[in-house]
Motif scaffolding. Structure first.
Motif, mmCIF file in Angstrom:
data_model
loop_
_atom_site.group_PDB
_atom_site.id
_atom_site.type_symbol
_atom_site.label_atom_id
_atom_site.label_comp_id
_atom_site.label_asym_id
_atom_site.label_seq_id
_atom_site.Cartn_x
_atom_site.Cartn_y
_atom_site.Cartn_z
ATOM 1 N N HIS A 1 -8.211 6.801 -14.731
ATOM 2 C CA HIS A 1 -8.254 5.661 -13.815
ATOM 3 C C HIS A 1 -7.627 6.033 -12.472
ATOM 4 O O HIS A 1 -8.199 5.735 -11.409
ATOM 5 N N CYS A 2 -6.489 6.693 -12.503
ATOM 6 C CA CYS A 2 -5.810 7.071 -11.256
ATOM 7 C C CYS A 2 -6.617 8.108 -10.482
ATOM 8 O O CYS A 2 -6.649 8.080 -9.243
ATOM 9 N N GLU A 3 -7.257 9.024 -11.188
ATOM 10 C CA GLU A 3 -8.113 10.006 -10.514
ATOM 11 C C GLU A 3 -9.235 9.305 -9.756
ATOM 12 O O GLU A 3 -9.506 9.614 -8.585
ATOM 13 N N GLN A 4 -9.891 8.364 -10.410
ATOM 14 C CA GLN A 4 -10.982 7.642 -9.759
ATOM 15 C C GLN A 4 -10.493 6.866 -8.548
ATOM 16 O O GLN A 4 -11.131 6.866 -7.482
ATOM 17 N N ARG B 1 -18.671 0.675 -9.349
ATOM 18 C CA ARG B 1 -18.672 1.251 -10.696
ATOM 19 C C ARG B 1 -17.265 1.515 -11.223
ATOM 20 O O ARG B 1 -16.991 1.342 -12.419
ATOM 21 N N CYS B 2 -16.352 1.924 -10.348
ATOM 22 C CA CYS B 2 -15.045 2.416 -10.798
ATOM 23 C C CYS B 2 -13.919 1.397 -10.713
ATOM 24 O O CYS B 2 -12.854 1.614 -11.307
ATOM 25 N N TRP B 3 -14.109 0.334 -9.952
ATOM 26 C CA TRP B 3 -13.018 -0.640 -9.823
ATOM 27 C C TRP B 3 -12.935 -1.504 -11.078
ATOM 28 O O TRP B 3 -13.933 -2.042 -11.550
ATOM 29 N N HIS B 4 -11.728 -1.635 -11.624
ATOM 30 C CA HIS B 4 -11.527 -2.416 -12.843
ATOM 31 C C HIS B 4 -10.552 -3.562 -12.569
ATOM 32 O O HIS B 4 -9.432 -3.336 -12.126
ATOM 33 N N ASP B 5 -10.967 -4.771 -12.845
ATOM 34 C CA ASP B 5 -10.060 -5.914 -12.791
ATOM 35 C C ASP B 5 -9.386 -6.142 -14.132
ATOM 36 O O ASP B 5 -8.375 -6.830 -14.223
ATOM 37 N N VAL B 6 -9.973 -5.577 -15.178
ATOM 38 C CA VAL B 6 -9.394 -5.750 -16.511
ATOM 39 C C VAL B 6 -8.323 -4.687 -16.739
ATOM 40 O O VAL B 6 -8.349 -3.620 -16.131
ATOM 41 N N PRO B 7 -7.332 -4.941 -17.606
ATOM 42 C CA PRO B 7 -6.288 -3.954 -17.872
ATOM 43 C C PRO B 7 -6.861 -2.640 -18.399
ATOM 44 O O PRO B 7 -7.834 -2.630 -19.164
ATOM 45 N N LEU C 1 -9.659 9.293 -5.618
ATOM 46 C CA LEU C 1 -10.859 9.783 -4.951
ATOM 47 C C LEU C 1 -11.484 8.686 -4.091
ATOM 48 O O LEU C 1 -11.948 8.948 -2.965
ATOM 49 N N LEU C 2 -11.508 7.456 -4.603
ATOM 50 C CA LEU C 2 -12.017 6.345 -3.811
ATOM 51 C C LEU C 2 -11.172 6.133 -2.557
ATOM 52 O O LEU C 2 -11.711 5.893 -1.462
ATOM 53 N N LEU C 3 -9.860 6.217 -2.699
ATOM 54 C CA LEU C 3 -8.981 6.000 -1.551
ATOM 55 C C LEU C 3 -9.139 7.124 -0.533
ATOM 56 O O LEU C 3 -9.177 6.873 0.677
ATOM 57 N N GLN C 4 -9.246 8.369 -0.991
ATOM 58 C CA GLN C 4 -9.490 9.468 -0.058
ATOM 59 C C GLN C 4 -10.805 9.261 0.682
ATOM 60 O O GLN C 4 -10.880 9.455 1.908
ATOM 61 N N ALA C 5 -11.844 8.884 -0.053
ATOM 62 C CA ALA C 5 -13.140 8.653 0.583
ATOM 63 C C ALA C 5 -13.061 7.522 1.603
ATOM 64 O O ALA C 5 -13.616 7.625 2.711
ATOM 65 N N ALA C 6 -12.345 6.442 1.255
ATOM 66 C CA ALA C 6 -12.221 5.319 2.174
ATOM 67 C C ALA C 6 -11.503 5.729 3.459
ATOM 68 O O ALA C 6 -11.902 5.335 4.564
ATOM 69 N N VAL C 7 -10.456 6.525 3.319
ATOM 70 C CA VAL C 7 -9.711 6.989 4.499
ATOM 71 C C VAL C 7 -10.608 7.841 5.386
ATOM 72 O O VAL C 7 -10.641 7.680 6.618
ATOM 73 N N MET D 1 0.822 -1.213 0.000
ATOM 74 C CA MET D 1 0.000 0.000 0.000
ATOM 75 C C MET D 1 0.853 1.259 0.000
ATOM 76 O O MET D 1 0.459 2.290 -0.557
ATOM 77 N N ALA D 2 2.031 1.181 0.594
ATOM 78 C CA ALA D 2 2.936 2.332 0.560
ATOM 79 C C ALA D 2 3.344 2.630 -0.881
ATOM 80 O O ALA D 2 3.381 3.793 -1.307
ATOM 81 N N ARG D 3 3.644 1.592 -1.633
ATOM 82 C CA ARG D 3 4.027 1.770 -3.043
ATOM 83 C C ARG D 3 2.893 2.358 -3.859
ATOM 84 O O ARG D 3 3.049 3.313 -4.621
ATOM 85 N N VAL D 4 1.723 1.747 -3.714
ATOM 86 C CA VAL D 4 0.566 2.189 -4.490
ATOM 87 C C VAL D 4 0.114 3.580 -4.029
ATOM 88 O O VAL D 4 -0.194 4.457 -4.840
ATOM 89 N N GLY D 5 0.079 3.776 -2.731
ATOM 90 C CA GLY D 5 -0.428 5.032 -2.182
ATOM 91 C C GLY D 5 0.442 6.232 -2.503
ATOM 92 O O GLY D 5 -0.086 7.335 -2.728
ATOM 93 N N THR D 6 1.759 6.033 -2.535
ATOM 94 C CA THR D 6 2.611 7.178 -2.869
ATOM 95 C C THR D 6 2.397 7.616 -4.307
ATOM 96 O O THR D 6 2.372 8.813 -4.602
ATOM 97 N N ALA D 7 2.230 6.669 -5.214
ATOM 98 C CA ALA D 7 2.003 7.040 -6.613
ATOM 99 C C ALA D 7 0.651 7.722 -6.793
ATOM 100 O O ALA D 7 0.547 8.763 -7.453
ATOM 101 N N LEU D 8 -0.397 7.142 -6.202
ATOM 102 C CA LEU D 8 -1.729 7.733 -6.315
ATOM 103 C C LEU D 8 -1.771 9.129 -5.698
ATOM 104 O O LEU D 8 -2.267 10.079 -6.300
ATOM 105 N N GLY D 9 -1.266 9.228 -4.463
ATOM 106 C CA GLY D 9 -1.304 10.506 -3.763
ATOM 107 C C GLY D 9 -0.414 11.546 -4.404
ATOM 108 O O GLY D 9 -0.786 12.725 -4.497
ATOM 109 N N LYS D 10 0.777 11.123 -4.843
ATOM 110 C CA LYS D 10 1.687 12.052 -5.513
ATOM 111 C C LYS D 10 1.013 12.641 -6.752
ATOM 112 O O LYS D 10 1.096 13.839 -7.027
ATOM 113 N N TYR D 11 0.306 11.803 -7.504
ATOM 114 C CA TYR D 11 -0.371 12.316 -8.692
ATOM 115 C C TYR D 11 -1.517 13.252 -8.322
ATOM 116 O O TYR D 11 -1.546 14.408 -8.741
ATOM 117 N N TRP D 12 -2.454 12.775 -7.524
ATOM 118 C CA TRP D 12 -3.717 13.490 -7.375
ATOM 119 C C TRP D 12 -3.614 14.703 -6.449
ATOM 120 O O TRP D 12 -4.090 15.792 -6.782
#
Length: 541
Positions: free
Chosen positions: A486-489, A471-477, A492-498, A375-386
């Motif tokens: 995709h990263c924006e969605q 609606r926004c979660w994608h298992d497909v590439p 926003l989902l991660l911010q809402a979850a937190v 989650m640290a890896r994924v979260g830094t990229a998502l948060g750094k972008y958005w």
């Protein structure tokens, strides 16, 4: 004949807000206080509170001084000797000294315990609100320890970088108790594509390397040492290049000029040429990118923290002004449309702060919990972008709350506005973050699963969130061309979850406005039935 002083008075000064300085940046920030507590860093609260007082007064005032008198490059002394010195205002050194002494660059390392990375992140967040330019060397020094500490031969460098000591003297590292570190990664022809670097690293008999080449961006050039990427015989390699050699001589590199930047005025960024500079290998030859990857995660976290801090300070400035300024018979903040704008900014700021500290908590737990490491890896990229992407438009909206005063340097908003785009660019621009994240989610099922579980943990708390996640979660590439959307969605989902899991009073409003289309493209378009007064009271006492 004496002139009556009243003859020179054309008007009385009224309807002006009092000075902002003197605020307590820690206790005023409910989102920060709660995030630190959630992350298990409550034992650090006394020092965070102390730094909040310092940042809201002493550091705040020093920040104006450090940005008023920009760094100057002196390539030669009066006798014609090459010296390659950057001169800074005394305020710059005071800011670095206070930051170093209070742990902004090293608390994570010199007091290693659960919660230390979170507390260090909070210190960085507080410091950045007062003065962002000095955050650059503090961030690089902190992040470099993550790389150097893995190599016993460089343990002295790591220890001194983490030490709560600032020593601005241009002397060998052996003569110092505390040091700062900079970076030299990008070159003219490559930019973010560091594998295109052409700087050559030639091995020497004593185990060191000789560097010949250049760096297009060479950050904080008066640091004691620099992590650089260069082409060694086996490929791109990470090396540590000292500013001063062990015998006290200058290392063989020349500062060509300082960058004339949009903002970040207190800090110096330069162009440099290596003319046989001595450096020492960090990690294996040909593994330069893999060597610095842990450092990059740290610096990207600080980009997110910096953007959240800029948003927080801009919000505080706007609220402070609106509460003391009267227009058309009412306080500015009591006008319904202005209250909508301010509440919307408060909502965005709290979400940014909560996400940044949540990711810091994942970084803190990464060494103990493989799931949190993912989650640290994924979260830094998502948060750094958005979060970084939102900062510039956020600060501009806060400027408008002050009217013309927000366009004047004394308000601090122009400095924040110049600074806001930097974190989006530094350490990999938006496209780099989105494509990196896309590759990680597609190639590493464990990382995708970790993110999905993080989001699922908030289900059942808000039916609108549950619907948005479905609606926004994608298992497909996802195609690269759609990476930003995709990263924006996901962000926003991660911010809402937190926010939902934290029980934030802003959570429902965030879900409605950001995930349920009950919001326009501009700030100030929240649903009319929200309690703006309560939102503003939480945002700033």
């Amino acid at each position: 004949m004496r002139t009556d002083p009243a003859a020179f008075q054309t008007h009385g000064v009224q309807n002006q807000p009092p000075p902002f300085a003197g605020r307590h940046l820690w206790s005023d920030d409910a989102a920060l206080v709660e995030a630190v507590d959630r992350a298990g860093a409550s034992s650090f609260v006394p020092r965070l509170a102390a730094y909040g007082v310092l940042a809201g007064d002493t550091l705040y005032r020093l920040g104006f001084e450090a940005n008023r008198d920009r760094p100057r490059l002196r390539t030669h002394d009066a006798q014609g000797h090459r010296i390659d010195t950057v001169e800074f205002t005394p305020a710059y050194h005071q800011l670095l000294q206070l930051g170093k002494e209070h742990g902004v660059a090293g608390l994570s390392w010199h007091e290693p315990q659960p919660g230390a990375h979170v507390a260090r992140a909070a210190l960085s967040y507080l410091h950045h609100q007062a003065e962002a330019g000095t955050s650059c060397p503090l961030t690089m020094t902190h992040a470099a320890v993550a790389v150097l500490a893995d190599h016993p031969v460089l343990s002295d460098w790591a220890r001194k970088a983490a030490a709560p000591v600032y020593d601005p003297r241009d002397v060998p590292v052996a003569d110092k108790a505390g040091i700062t570190l900079g970076m030299g990664m990008t070159e003219k022809q490559g930019g973010s594509d560091v594998r295109a670097n052409q700087t050559h690293a030639e091995p020497c008999a004593d185990g060191s390397y000789r560097l010949v080449g250049h760096k297009w961006f060479f950050s904080a050039p008066m640091s004691d040492g620099f992590l650089v990427l260069a082409q060694a015989p086996a490929g791109l390699t990470c090396l540590l290049m000292p500013r001063r050699l062990a015998d006290g001589d200058r290392n063989a590199f020349q500062l060509m000029r300082l960058k004339d930047k949009l903002g970040d005025w207190a800090n110096a960024s330069s162009e440099v040429e290596f003319t046989g500079a001595q450096a020492w290998r960090v990690g294996e030859e040909g593994r330069g990118v893999a060597t610095i990857i842990h450092m990059v995660m740290m610096t990207r976290l600080d980009c997110m923290l910096g953007a959240a801090a800029e948003m927080r300070m801009a919000l505080a400035q706007a609220l402070h002004h609106a509460r003391h300024r009267r227009t058309f018979g009412e306080r500015l903040c009591d006008h319904p449309l202005m209250a909508n704008v301010l509440a919307d900014l408060a909502l965005e700021s709290e979400a940014a702060t909560a996400l940044a500290l949540h990711v810091a908590a994942a970084v803190d737990a990464a060494s103990r919990d493989p799931q949190r490491a993912l989650m640290a890896r994924v979260g830094t990229a998502l948060g750094k972008y958005w979060v970084c992407k939102r900062a510039a438009v956020f600060v501009n909206e806060a400027q408008e709350c002050l009217g013309g005063a927000g366009y004047v340097e004394e308000s601090m908003l122009p400095r924040l506005y110049r600074q806001a785009p930097l974190n989006s660019i530094w350490e990999g621009s938006g496209n780099i973050q989105c494509l990196d994240l896309l590759r990680t989610l597609q190639r590493e099922p464990q990382a995708r699963q970790a993110l999905h579980e993080e989001l699922l943990s908030a289900t059942g708390l808000d039916s609108h969130f549950d619907e948005a996640l479905s609606r926004c979660w994608h298992d497909v590439p996802v195609a690269p061309v759609m990476a930003r959307l995709h990263c924006e969605q996901l962000a926003l989902l991660l911010q809402a979850a937190v926010l939902l899991r934290a029980g934030s009073p802003f959570a429902a409003a965030f879900v409605r406005s950001r995930l349920c289309a009950q919001h326009g493209l501009a700030f100030g378009t929240l649903p009319a039935d929200l309690d703006f007064g309560a939102m503003l009271a939480r945002a700033l006492p």
